[in-house]
Design a protein around this motif. Structure first.
Motif, PDB file in Angstrom:
ATOM      1  N   LEU A  17       0.840  -1.210   0.000  1.00 13.32           N
ATOM      2  CA  LEU A  17       0.000   0.000   0.000  1.00 13.32           C
ATOM      3  C   LEU A  17       0.870   1.253   0.000  1.00 13.32           C
ATOM      4  O   LEU A  17       0.572   2.238  -0.692  1.00 13.32           O
ATOM      5  CB  LEU A  17      -0.924   0.001   1.227  1.00 13.32           C
ATOM      6  N   GLY A  18       1.943   1.211   0.777  1.00 11.37           N
ATOM      7  CA  GLY A  18       2.865   2.351   0.798  1.00 11.37           C
ATOM      8  C   GLY A  18       3.495   2.579  -0.568  1.00 11.37           C
ATOM      9  O   GLY A  18       3.653   3.723  -1.005  1.00 11.37           O
ATOM     10  N   ALA A  19       3.831   1.484  -1.256  1.00 12.38           N
ATOM     11  CA  ALA A  19       4.415   1.613  -2.592  1.00 12.38           C
ATOM     12  C   ALA A  19       3.410   2.224  -3.569  1.00 12.38           C
ATOM     13  O   ALA A  19       3.752   3.072  -4.401  1.00 12.38           O
ATOM     14  CB  ALA A  19       4.870   0.247  -3.086  1.00 12.38           C
ATOM     15  N   LEU A  21       0.987   4.249  -2.767  1.00 10.78           N
ATOM     16  CA  LEU A  21       0.914   5.672  -2.408  1.00 10.78           C
ATOM     17  C   LEU A  21       2.130   6.427  -2.938  1.00 10.78           C
ATOM     18  O   LEU A  21       2.011   7.554  -3.442  1.00 10.78           O
ATOM     19  CB  LEU A  21       0.807   5.811  -0.885  1.00 10.78           C
ATOM     20  N   LEU A  22       3.288   5.774  -2.861  1.00  6.67           N
ATOM     21  CA  LEU A  22       4.519   6.406  -3.344  1.00  6.67           C
ATOM     22  C   LEU A  22       4.438   6.677  -4.848  1.00  6.67           C
ATOM     23  O   LEU A  22       4.733   7.784  -5.314  1.00  6.67           O
ATOM     24  CB  LEU A  22       5.710   5.499  -3.030  1.00  6.67           C
ATOM     25  N   ASP A  24       1.787   6.905  -6.680  1.00 10.65           N
ATOM     26  CA  ASP A  24       0.744   7.891  -6.973  1.00 10.65           C
ATOM     27  C   ASP A  24       1.226   9.297  -6.645  1.00 10.65           C
ATOM     28  O   ASP A  24       1.004  10.239  -7.416  1.00 10.65           O
ATOM     29  CB  ASP A  24      -0.524   7.558  -6.178  1.00 10.65           C
ATOM     30  N   SER A  25       1.898   9.442  -5.502  1.00 15.02           N
ATOM     31  CA  SER A  25       2.386  10.767  -5.091  1.00 15.02           C
ATOM     32  C   SER A  25       3.495  11.257  -6.015  1.00 15.02           C
ATOM     33  O   SER A  25       3.619  12.459  -6.274  1.00 15.02           O
ATOM     34  CB  SER A  25       2.905  10.727  -3.656  1.00 15.02           C
ATOM     35  N   ALA A  26       4.309  10.321  -6.519  1.00 13.67           N
ATOM     36  CA  ALA A  26       5.408  10.706  -7.403  1.00 13.67           C
ATOM     37  C   ALA A  26       4.925  10.947  -8.829  1.00 13.67           C
ATOM     38  O   ALA A  26       5.692  11.427  -9.671  1.00 13.67           O
ATOM     39  CB  ALA A  26       6.481   9.623  -7.395  1.00 13.67           C
ATOM     40  N   ASP A  30      -1.515   7.081 -11.768  1.00  7.48           N
ATOM     41  CA  ASP A  30      -2.616   7.883 -11.249  1.00  7.48           C
ATOM     42  C   ASP A  30      -3.712   6.918 -10.796  1.00  7.48           C
ATOM     43  O   ASP A  30      -4.473   6.417 -11.615  1.00  7.48           O
ATOM     44  CB  ASP A  30      -3.129   8.843 -12.320  1.00  7.48           C
ATOM     45  N   VAL A  31      -3.725   6.675  -9.493  1.00  8.79           N
ATOM     46  CA  VAL A  31      -4.690   5.711  -8.951  1.00  8.79           C
ATOM     47  C   VAL A  31      -5.984   6.438  -8.636  1.00  8.79           C
ATOM     48  O   VAL A  31      -5.980   7.431  -7.916  1.00  8.79           O
ATOM     49  CB  VAL A  31      -4.137   5.044  -7.669  1.00  8.79           C
ATOM     50  N   SER A  32      -7.078   5.944  -9.201  1.00  7.17           N
ATOM     51  CA  SER A  32      -8.377   6.564  -8.910  1.00  7.17           C
ATOM     52  C   SER A  32      -8.841   6.143  -7.520  1.00  7.17           C
ATOM     53  O   SER A  32      -8.341   5.168  -6.944  1.00  7.17           O
ATOM     54  CB  SER A  32      -9.409   6.147  -9.947  1.00  7.17           C
ATOM     55  N   LEU A  33      -9.795   6.891  -7.013  1.00  2.00           N
ATOM     56  CA  LEU A  33     -10.302   6.590  -5.678  1.00  2.00           C
ATOM     57  C   LEU A  33     -10.910   5.192  -5.623  1.00  2.00           C
ATOM     58  O   LEU A  33     -10.766   4.470  -4.630  1.00  2.00           O
ATOM     59  CB  LEU A  33     -11.334   7.643  -5.282  1.00  2.00           C
ATOM     60  N   MET A  36      -8.113   2.662  -5.438  1.00  6.52           N
ATOM     61  CA  MET A  36      -7.464   2.747  -4.128  1.00  6.52           C
ATOM     62  C   MET A  36      -8.343   2.088  -3.066  1.00  6.52           C
ATOM     63  O   MET A  36      -7.849   1.387  -2.171  1.00  6.52           O
ATOM     64  CB  MET A  36      -7.206   4.216  -3.765  1.00  6.52           C
ATOM     65  N   LEU A  40      -7.193  -0.903  -0.667  1.00  6.33           N
ATOM     66  CA  LEU A  40      -7.227  -0.772   0.791  1.00  6.33           C
ATOM     67  C   LEU A  40      -8.106  -1.847   1.424  1.00  6.33           C
ATOM     68  O   LEU A  40      -7.703  -2.513   2.389  1.00  6.33           O
ATOM     69  CB  LEU A  40      -7.737   0.621   1.184  1.00  6.33           C
TER      70      LEU A  40
END
Lengths: 61, 336
Positions: A17-19, A21-22, A24-26, A30-33, A36, A40
């Motif tokens: 999950l952290g990867a 997020l990483l 997506d943030s970088a 582009d992960v849609s809601l 995600m 989760l």
């Protein structure tokens, strides 16, 4: 030393999950809601199922 | 302050442990006990540190920091001090707790309160992760979550650290939802109300707010007969309101990541709510709007009489019937 498969699986799921997020943030992906939410709930569900199946006695020497 | 109190990891130095001292040799499950040796106030952090096998300073810092977030930490500390026994002879706090436990009602209340506090703590963690991602710290937050995952994997070979799972999941959920909804909290927090009286007074990059309530009232503008006004509105979390006269055609595109969108009488809710009012219309006067709300509510009200102070949440004139706004939009855009 005891081995706890629940911690192992949970750690892998949380690191994944952290990867996500990483990336997506970088801006790599582009992960849609919706996706995600799938990731989760899938991770949390897997942790709960594993914890329920193995319980406290799931630790091995 | 830090005595060498026997711990569950340490070898017993006496023939038998103190009355409440946890012992592996007894074969029973580990018990959470307040520490009589490593204590600053009531030994709660010392006991937690011994129980989880980590430095009590971590818990002390956690309790201190949590006080800054609504005082939950202080309440949690108080409850743990009262309901968790000490590892030595009962102190005054434990005697008080024993009297409370004597009454089953209070024990139930205490357990419920602890459960609520744990849940509130996890929600706080999720909120902090979301806040960090919203402020643009998505990469550091992700690295922290990956590190905790790695720590769990390593700990799995040393008996496990299941207590870390719930906080880590809370962080991942908060950060993940914020990142997926493109939450952007940069731009300040609070309430912003703008009433531009000329087009030139509208910022070129539009109006932006991180979290809170944003109001842009364009009804004082001189719209003339052929004026087209471009407007960008961006809100991270909260409510964004744009007011225009009812004779103005609202066109452009709006996006709401999570929440409700109410644009010129068209109301939708859910996730990724996109709307393109006045598509293809060249009618004037016209507002060409580009609005983006990550989490919350977007309202574009085309009414001459709507009150900016009416938030619109819950029942109200604009939630009861949005027909007049739809009719006004159709007339103004020539699509009716």
């Amino acid at each position: 030393m005891r081995f706890d498969p629940v911690s192992l699986a949970s750690g892998a799921a949380i690191a994944a999950l952290g990867a996500l997020l990483l990336f997506d943030s970088a801006g790599t992906v582009d992960v849609s809601l919706g996706w995600m939410a799938v990731a989760l709930t899938g991770a949390v569900g897997a942790i709960l199922v594993l914890s329920g199946l193995l319980g406290r006695n799931g630790r091995h020497d | 302050m830090n005595d060498d109190t026997p711990t569950i990891e340490g070898p017993p130095e006496q023939e038998g442990p103190p009355p409440n001292e946890p012992s592996e040799s007894s074969g029973g499950p580990r018990r959470l006990l307040r520490s009589s040796g490593d204590r600053v106030i009531a030994g709660v952090a010392g006991g937690l540190g011994r129980y989880f096998g980590i430095d009590p300073v971590v818990f002390r810092i956690g309790f201190a920091l949590s006080i800054l977030f609504g005082g939950l930490g202080a309440l949690a500390y108080l409850l743990l001090a009262v309901f968790v026994p000490t590892d030595a002879d009962p102190d005054a706090v434990q005697r008080f707790g024993s009297r409370l436990r004597g009454a089953g009602f209070w024990r139930t209340v205490g357990l419920i309160a602890i459960g609520v506090l744990v849940l509130a703590g996890l929600c706080t963690l999720a909120g902090m992760a979301a806040f960090a991602v919203g402020l643009g710290w998505g990469v550091p937050t992700a690295i922290v979550i990956i590190a905790i995952g790695g720590l769990l994997i390593l700990a799995a070979f040393r008996g496990g650290a299941r207590w870390l799972i719930a906080p880590a999941v809370a962080l991942a959920v908060g950060g993940g939802v914020a990142a997926a909804s493109d939450l952007d909290l940069r731009g300040g927090v609070g309430e912003r109300e703008y009433h531009p009286v000329s087009v030139r007074s509208i910022p070129e990059d539009g109006y932006r707010l991180g979290a809170g309530r944003l109001i842009v009232d364009l009804r004082d503008l001189d719209w003339g007969k052929h004026r087209v006004v471009d407007l960008d509105v961006s809100l991270g979390m909260g409510q964004a309101n744009v007011f225009v006269p009812k004779r103005v055609c609202v066109s452009g595109s709006t996006h709401t990541g999570v929440g409700e969108s109410e644009v010129a009488g068209e109301r939708n809710s859910g996730t990724d709510v996109d709307h393109s009012p006045g598509v293809g219309s060249v009618a004037t006067p016209r507002l060409d709007l580009d609005a983006d709300v990550d989490v919350g509510q977007l309202r574009v009200i085309n009414s001459d009489t709507a009150d900016v102070d009416v938030s619109g949440y819950g029942p109200g004139p604009f939630h009861e019937d949005s027909g007049p706004q739809r009719a006004a939009e159709a007339r103004a855009c020539g699509t009716g």
